[in-house]
Write a protein that holds these residues in place. Structure first.
Motif, PDB file in Angstrom:
ATOM      1  N   GLY A  90      72.829  47.660   9.006  1.00 41.02           N
ATOM      2  CA  GLY A  90      71.407  47.545   9.280  1.00 41.02           C
ATOM      3  C   GLY A  90      71.123  46.898  10.623  1.00 41.02           C
ATOM      4  O   GLY A  90      71.950  46.872  11.522  1.00 41.02           O
ATOM      5  N   LYS A  91      69.900  46.356  10.738  1.00 44.83           N
ATOM      6  CA  LYS A  91      69.498  45.657  11.963  1.00 44.83           C
ATOM      7  C   LYS A  91      70.067  44.247  11.966  1.00 44.83           C
ATOM      8  O   LYS A  91      70.287  43.648  10.921  1.00 44.83           O
ATOM      9  CB  LYS A  91      67.974  45.557  12.038  1.00 44.83           C
ATOM     10  N   PHE A  92      70.229  43.701  13.156  1.00 47.16           N
ATOM     11  CA  PHE A  92      70.762  42.340  13.253  1.00 47.16           C
ATOM     12  C   PHE A  92      69.754  41.322  12.725  1.00 47.16           C
ATOM     13  O   PHE A  92      70.126  40.336  12.095  1.00 47.16           O
ATOM     14  CB  PHE A  92      71.133  42.021  14.707  1.00 47.16           C
ATOM     15  N   ASP A  93      68.456  41.556  12.991  1.00 48.66           N
ATOM     16  CA  ASP A  93      67.414  40.622  12.561  1.00 48.66           C
ATOM     17  C   ASP A  93      67.269  40.585  11.045  1.00 48.66           C
ATOM     18  O   ASP A  93      67.047  39.521  10.469  1.00 48.66           O
ATOM     19  CB  ASP A  93      66.075  40.997  13.204  1.00 48.66           C
ATOM     20  N   GLU A  94      67.367  41.724  10.407  1.00 46.51           N
ATOM     21  CA  GLU A  94      67.251  41.811   8.951  1.00 46.51           C
ATOM     22  C   GLU A  94      68.355  42.716   8.401  1.00 46.51           C
ATOM     23  O   GLU A  94      68.104  43.866   8.047  1.00 46.51           O
ATOM     24  CB  GLU A  94      65.867  42.324   8.558  1.00 46.51           C
ATOM     25  N   PRO A  95      69.570  42.204   8.345  1.00 45.22           N
ATOM     26  CA  PRO A  95      70.703  43.048   7.941  1.00 45.22           C
ATOM     27  C   PRO A  95      70.693  43.376   6.452  1.00 45.22           C
ATOM     28  O   PRO A  95      70.234  42.592   5.628  1.00 45.22           O
ATOM     29  CB  PRO A  95      71.920  42.204   8.304  1.00 45.22           C
ATOM     30  N   ILE A  96      71.178  44.555   6.142  1.00 44.75           N
ATOM     31  CA  ILE A  96      71.365  44.946   4.738  1.00 44.75           C
ATOM     32  C   ILE A  96      72.576  44.190   4.188  1.00 44.75           C
ATOM     33  O   ILE A  96      72.553  43.696   3.068  1.00 44.75           O
ATOM     34  CB  ILE A  96      71.565  46.467   4.634  1.00 44.75           C
ATOM     35  N   GLU A  97      73.615  44.102   4.993  1.00 48.69           N
ATOM     36  CA  GLU A  97      74.784  43.281   4.683  1.00 48.69           C
ATOM     37  C   GLU A  97      74.993  42.331   5.852  1.00 48.69           C
ATOM     38  O   GLU A  97      75.030  42.745   7.000  1.00 48.69           O
ATOM     39  CB  GLU A  97      76.039  44.149   4.500  1.00 48.69           C
ATOM     40  N   LYS A  98      75.134  41.082   5.567  1.00 47.90           N
ATOM     41  CA  LYS A  98      75.294  40.063   6.609  1.00 47.90           C
ATOM     42  C   LYS A  98      76.598  40.282   7.377  1.00 47.90           C
ATOM     43  O   LYS A  98      77.547  40.850   6.858  1.00 47.90           O
ATOM     44  CB  LYS A  98      75.298  38.675   5.982  1.00 47.90           C
ATOM     45  N   PRO A  99      76.664  39.788   8.633  1.00 48.43           N
ATOM     46  CA  PRO A  99      77.907  39.926   9.405  1.00 48.43           C
ATOM     47  C   PRO A  99      79.074  39.221   8.715  1.00 48.43           C
ATOM     48  O   PRO A  99      78.933  38.113   8.197  1.00 48.43           O
ATOM     49  CB  PRO A  99      77.577  39.240  10.732  1.00 48.43           C
ATOM     50  N   LYS A 100      80.194  39.919   8.682  1.00 50.01           N
ATOM     51  CA  LYS A 100      81.400  39.330   8.083  1.00 50.01           C
ATOM     52  C   LYS A 100      82.583  39.601   8.987  1.00 50.01           C
ATOM     53  O   LYS A 100      82.617  40.578   9.737  1.00 50.01           O
ATOM     54  CB  LYS A 100      81.644  39.873   6.676  1.00 50.01           C
ATOM     55  N   ASP A 101      83.562  38.714   8.914  1.00 52.88           N
ATOM     56  CA  ASP A 101      84.786  38.860   9.696  1.00 52.88           C
ATOM     57  C   ASP A 101      85.716  39.839   8.993  1.00 52.88           C
ATOM     58  O   ASP A 101      85.888  39.773   7.772  1.00 52.88           O
ATOM     59  CB  ASP A 101      85.503  37.517   9.838  1.00 52.88           C
ATOM     60  N   VAL A 102      86.300  40.738   9.762  1.00 52.67           N
ATOM     61  CA  VAL A 102      87.314  41.655   9.255  1.00 52.67           C
ATOM     62  C   VAL A 102      88.461  41.676  10.249  1.00 52.67           C
ATOM     63  O   VAL A 102      88.346  41.154  11.357  1.00 52.67           O
ATOM     64  CB  VAL A 102      86.760  43.085   9.032  1.00 52.67           C
ATOM     65  N   VAL A 103      89.548  42.284   9.845  1.00 50.60           N
ATOM     66  CA  VAL A 103      90.713  42.411  10.719  1.00 50.60           C
ATOM     67  C   VAL A 103      90.920  43.882  11.055  1.00 50.60           C
ATOM     68  O   VAL A 103      90.366  44.767  10.414  1.00 50.60           O
ATOM     69  CB  VAL A 103      91.987  41.821  10.061  1.00 50.60           C
ATOM     70  N   TYR A 104      91.730  44.125  12.060  1.00 48.72           N
ATOM     71  CA  TYR A 104      92.057  45.491  12.440  1.00 48.72           C
ATOM     72  C   TYR A 104      93.083  46.056  11.468  1.00 48.72           C
ATOM     73  O   TYR A 104      93.842  45.322  10.860  1.00 48.72           O
ATOM     74  CB  TYR A 104      92.632  45.535  13.863  1.00 48.72           C
ATOM     75  N   GLY A 105      93.114  47.357  11.311  1.00 49.55           N
ATOM     76  CA  GLY A 105      94.150  48.015  10.528  1.00 49.55           C
ATOM     77  C   GLY A 105      93.664  48.554   9.207  1.00 49.55           C
ATOM     78  O   GLY A 105      92.482  48.506   8.869  1.00 49.55           O
ATOM     79  N   LYS A 106      94.630  49.065   8.438  1.00 51.16           N
ATOM     80  CA  LYS A 106      94.289  49.763   7.205  1.00 51.16           C
ATOM     81  C   LYS A 106      93.777  48.836   6.106  1.00 51.16           C
ATOM     82  O   LYS A 106      93.051  49.277   5.232  1.00 51.16           O
ATOM     83  CB  LYS A 106      95.491  50.565   6.701  1.00 51.16           C
ATOM     84  N   ASN A 107      94.141  47.577   6.134  1.00 47.34           N
ATOM     85  CA  ASN A 107      93.677  46.642   5.108  1.00 47.34           C
ATOM     86  C   ASN A 107      92.405  45.914   5.523  1.00 47.34           C
ATOM     87  O   ASN A 107      91.916  45.078   4.785  1.00 47.34           O
ATOM     88  CB  ASN A 107      94.765  45.632   4.764  1.00 47.34           C
ATOM     89  N   GLY A 108      91.883  46.213   6.683  1.00 47.34           N
ATOM     90  CA  GLY A 108      90.684  45.529   7.170  1.00 47.34           C
ATOM     91  C   GLY A 108      89.542  46.497   7.390  1.00 47.34           C
ATOM     92  O   GLY A 108      88.904  46.961   6.448  1.00 47.34           O
ATOM     93  N   ILE A 109      89.313  46.823   8.646  1.00 48.33           N
ATOM     94  CA  ILE A 109      88.175  47.653   9.038  1.00 48.33           C
ATOM     95  C   ILE A 109      88.239  49.036   8.404  1.00 48.33           C
ATOM     96  O   ILE A 109      87.210  49.608   8.047  1.00 48.33           O
ATOM     97  CB  ILE A 109      88.073  47.737  10.585  1.00 48.33           C
ATOM     98  N   ARG A 110      89.423  49.583   8.222  1.00 47.68           N
ATOM     99  CA  ARG A 110      89.536  50.932   7.668  1.00 47.68           C
ATOM    100  C   ARG A 110      88.998  51.010   6.243  1.00 47.68           C
ATOM    101  O   ARG A 110      88.334  51.975   5.878  1.00 47.68           O
ATOM    102  CB  ARG A 110      90.985  51.405   7.717  1.00 47.68           C
TER     103      ARG A 110
END
Length: 176
Positions: A90-110
Motif C-alpha cells: 500500500g501507501k507509505f502514509d497508510e500501509p495495508i501491511e506495515k514495513p517489515k525487514d526481510v532477507v534476500y533469497g528463497k527463504n526471505g523476499i521470494r
C-alpha cells in the motif's frame, strides 16, 4: 615426413663395437598438424556471451498523466545500506501491511513475493489485476542488491514492476 637417420659405418673386421645410433626426427608434420588443430578449435568454439536481462524502460510521462494504481496491488521493496531490505503493501502514509525487514533469497523476499502473487488477484477478484512491485533503491544501497531484486522479479515472473525513487520518509526507516 618423419625420417630416422642412423649412422652406419661400413668398416670391416676387428672388434665388435656397439653401434651408436644418430637419430633425427623431422617434426615439421607435427607442427603443421598442431596449427591446423588450433585453428580448427578457434573457429568452431563460441566465445562466452555476456548475460543480460531485458529491462523495458518507459517513456517520459508528465506527472499529470500518471495512472492511479490500487494500493491493494502495490508492494514496495526498499533497498537500504548494508544489504538491508524492507517491504510493505500500500501507501507509505497508510500501509495495508506495515514495513517489515526481510532477507534476500528463497527463504526471505521470494516467499513474500510468491504469497502476494497468489493473494492479490484473489483479493482483486480479477486474475489480470496482479501484483505491482515498486523497487526503491536507497542512496546507500549497492548495485548488487538491485540486481538481486531484479533477478527475483524474473524468477517469480512478476509481470509489472518499476524502479522508482525512494522518499525521504522511507529512507529514514533505515536510520533507526
Amino acid at each position: 615426413m618423419a625420417e630416422l637417420n642412423t649412422g652406419d659405418s661400413g668398416g670391416k673386421g676387428g672388434k665388435v663395437r656397439s653401434k651408436k645410433q644418430n637419430s633425427k626426427v623431422d617434426l615439421t608434420a607435427m607442427v603443421d598438424l598442431a596449427f591446423l588443430l588450433i585453428t580448427f578449435f578457434m573457429l568452431t568454439t563460441s566465445l562466452s556471451k555476456p548475460q543480460s536481462m531485458d529491462l523495458g524502460m518507459p517513456k517520459d510521462v508528465p506527472d499529470k498523466e500518471q495512472t492511479p494504481i490500487a494500493q491493494e496491488r502495490t508492494m514496495s521493496v526498499l533497498l537500504g545500506p548494508d544489504n538491508q531490505l524492507k517491504i510493505y503493501m500500500g501507501k507509505f502514509d497508510e500501509p495495508i501491511e506495515k514495513p517489515k525487514d526481510v532477507v534476500y533469497g528463497k527463504n526471505g523476499i521470494r516467499k513474500d513475493i510468491i504469497a502476494k502473487l497468489k493473494s492479490v488477484p484473489e483479493y482483486m477478484g480479477d486474475p489480470k489485476k496482479g501484483l505491482i512491485v515498486l523497487i526503491k533503491p536507497g542512496k546507500k544501497s549497492n548495485y548488487k542488491n538491485l540486481v538481486d531484486i531484479l533477478d527475483e522479479m524474473a524468477i517469480n515472473k512478476v509481470q509489472v514492476y518499476a524502479i522508482v525513487d525512494i522518499t525521504k520518509e522511507e529512507e529514514k526507516l533505515f536510520d533507526k
